[in-house]
Design a protein around this motif. Structure first.
Motif, PDB file in Angstrom:
ATOM      1  N   ARG A  12       0.828  -1.208   0.000  1.00 31.50           N
ATOM      2  CA  ARG A  12       0.000   0.000   0.000  1.00 31.50           C
ATOM      3  C   ARG A  12       0.863   1.258   0.000  1.00 31.50           C
ATOM      4  NH1 ARG A  12      -4.374   0.812   4.706  1.00 31.50           N
ATOM      5  NH2 ARG A  12      -2.477   0.815   5.967  1.00 31.50           N
ATOM      6  N   LEU A  48      -5.708  -0.540  -4.116  1.00 33.10           N
ATOM      7  CA  LEU A  48      -5.742  -0.022  -2.749  1.00 33.10           C
ATOM      8  C   LEU A  48      -7.019  -0.434  -2.031  1.00 33.10           C
ATOM      9  CD1 LEU A  48      -4.254   3.575  -3.180  1.00 33.10           C
ATOM     10  CD2 LEU A  48      -3.203   1.631  -2.017  1.00 33.10           C
ATOM     11  N   ILE A  51      -6.545  -4.011  -0.987  1.00 36.27           N
ATOM     12  CA  ILE A  51      -5.616  -4.091   0.143  1.00 36.27           C
ATOM     13  C   ILE A  51      -6.290  -3.640   1.432  1.00 36.27           C
ATOM     14  CG2 ILE A  51      -3.511  -3.099   1.126  1.00 36.27           C
ATOM     15  CD1 ILE A  51      -2.370  -3.008  -1.709  1.00 36.27           C
ATOM     16  N   ASN A  52      -6.980  -2.511   1.390  1.00 36.89           N
ATOM     17  CA  ASN A  52      -7.638  -2.002   2.595  1.00 36.89           C
ATOM     18  C   ASN A  52      -8.699  -2.966   3.112  1.00 36.89           C
ATOM     19  OD1 ASN A  52      -6.180   0.382   2.825  1.00 36.89           O
ATOM     20  ND2 ASN A  52      -7.521   1.478   1.417  1.00 36.89           N
ATOM     21  N   ASN A  93      -8.450   1.106   6.806  1.00 41.82           N
ATOM     22  CA  ASN A  93      -8.697   2.022   5.700  1.00 41.82           C
ATOM     23  C   ASN A  93      -8.052   3.397   5.901  1.00 41.82           C
ATOM     24  OD1 ASN A  93     -10.295   0.054   4.406  1.00 41.82           O
ATOM     25  ND2 ASN A  93     -12.068   0.684   5.629  1.00 41.82           N
ATOM     26  N   GLY A  97      -1.443   4.135   6.798  1.00 43.36           N
ATOM     27  CA  GLY A  97      -1.050   2.775   7.126  1.00 43.36           C
ATOM     28  C   GLY A  97      -0.662   2.612   8.564  1.00 43.36           C
TER      29      GLY A  97
END
Length: 453
Positions: A12, A48, A51-52, A93, A97
């Motif tokens: 990310r 993204l 990933i989140n 989210n 990060g």
């Protein structure tokens, strides 16, 4: 799951960096992404989201496991209570990060990881997921590396350090007005070429350029500009604090103490240097710059007073191009004297458009805002009133505020040590005051009123 979680965090971060680079390149051109860049940006946004979502799922599972562990053990070894249901580690989210909802939550995990116990492994796993930063920043202060445990400390989640930076700039009247130049992560400073111009008289403009009216076939005399260099090298300012066992049990109190406290102190130290730093191991302040013009007091002027003529002469020597950006910085002790100037008293009073209050109570001089600042000297002393254009002050930093912690620095008193550091430098973009094309008074973006004692 630990390795996968860290892989997603790193992926990310890489994607966000890639997207930022494309946007920066577009802004350098015309502010619009090319078709290829837009396609890649859409791909990054899609990845993204995946990933989140994945991190959120793993965060939920971690919280389930933590709650199961909490119900099977009433306390962690060494008397550190296990956070009960309602304590939420995860922060899903978030673009920056990190697995923590606040700095206080991360502090609790730091203590759990150091002291050991049934939840120590889970705490260390969450701490390991915090994004990396420049570890060399703290090696000298704690005596060794800062990766984890006794010789150094844990890294503080990146978005908490960013919040400290945000508070510094939102609150600081000086920091939010200077011309900020962010540095790359591996840079220790910057050298900025600038035109060496101290006069607008013929032959001196732009440091030596001169134009000529010439007849056809004639050649003008060759001239050229001259240049100087503004050399800014990073200096470190740091704040240190300790948290007792009792304080560590109150998450919200810890967050307020360390986030707000460090932000306030670092803001104060950096802004004070911007105002009056001597340039030795810190930024050079604009009141110590070579371009400062000091306006003398009036003949026979009483001590600790401010006269209309003082302000009039300060304004007259301000650089005209700077006036739309200028502010008046004053010590709060000066306000009563300015209040008197704002009063119209018969024919001898000052016209109301010189020193005025808006309907909202905002004090202005010559239409420019007046800002009370504790960096200014007390009434009657040089620098109690300063007229300045802070856009002419260049300020650099690297990486924002960085934080680390260690239990072992104050082990005998059962306290954790927390520290924030900030690497900065700054200086005026003017070498000296400017002599105008016509006229005898020099001009500058920094004007101060001399002592009236």
């Amino acid at each position: 799951m630990p390795n996968k979680y860290q892989e997603l965090i790193q992926e990310r971060a890489d994607l966000v960096k890639e997207a930022g680079g494309a946007i920066d390149a577009a802004m350098d051109r015309d502010g619009v992404l090319t078709a290829e860049e837009q396609i890649r940006d859409d791909e990054i946004n899609g990845r993204l989201k995946v990933i989140n979502d994945g991190l959120t799922t793993m965060d939920v599972q971690r919280e389930r496991e933590r709650q199961v562990s909490a119900t099977t053990s009433a306390a962690i070894d060494h008397t550190m209570p296990v956070p009960q249901v309602g304590y939420v580690h995860t922060r899903p989210n978030t673009p920056s990060g990190g697995p923590y909802a606040s700095l206080g939550h991360q502090m609790l995990d730091m203590r759990i990881a150091v002291l050991g116990g049934k939840d120590s492994a889970a705490a260390q796993e969450r701490l390991a997921a915090v994004e990396p930063f420049h570890q060399e920043l703290f090696a000298d202060a704690l005596g060794a590396g800062i990766a984890i445990d006794s010789d150094g400390g844990f890294l503080v989640q990146t978005d908490f350090a960013s919040e400290i930076m945000r508070k510094m700039h939102d609150v600081g009247e000086l920091l939010r007005r200077v011309r900020n130049i962010p540095l790359p992560a591996d840079a220790n400073g910057i050298k900025m070429p600038m035109v060496d111009e101290s006069s607008r008289v013929d032959g001196s403009r732009l440091g030596g350029i001169r134009g000529y009216w010439v007849e056809e076939g004639e050649a003008p005399t060759a001239t050229k500009p001259t240049f100087a260099t503004l050399n800014l090298e990073l200096h470190k300012v740091a704040a240190l604090g300790y948290a007792s066992e009792e304080l560590l049990s109150h998450v919200s109190a810890m967050t307020a103490m360390f986030v707000d406290g460090f932000a306030e102190e670092l803001r104060f130290k950096v802004e004070d240097a911007i105002f009056e730093g001597n340039g030795a191991g810190k930024p050079q302040g604009f009141t110590n710059a070579n371009c400062v013009i000091s306006v003398a007091k009036q003949s026979g002027q009483a001590a600790n007073t401010v006269l209309h003529d003082n302000l009039k002469k300060m304004w007259a020597q301000s650089w005209a191009r700077s006036r739309p950006n200028m502010i008046w910085l004053i010590n709060q002790d000066v306000e009563p004297a300015l209040d008197d100037l704002a009063k119209v008293i018969g024919t001898g009073g000052v016209e109301p458009n010189w020193v005025t209050y808006s309907p909202e109570g905002v004090l202005r001089i010559k239409g420019r805002p007046v800002v009370a600042s504790e960096y200014c000297s007390t009434l009657g002393t040089v620098d109690d009133i300063v007229l300045v254009d802070l856009s002419q002050y260049f300020f650099v930093d690297r990486g924002g505020v960085q934080q680390a912690q260690s239990l072992h620095v104050r082990f005998t008193t059962d306290e954790m040590a927390f520290r924030a550091t900030y690497r900065v430098d700054g200086g005026m973009s003017w070498k000296e005051a400017l002599t105008p094309f016509k006229g005898t008074n020099t001009q500058s973006p920094v004007i101060v009123l001399d002592t009236r004692a």
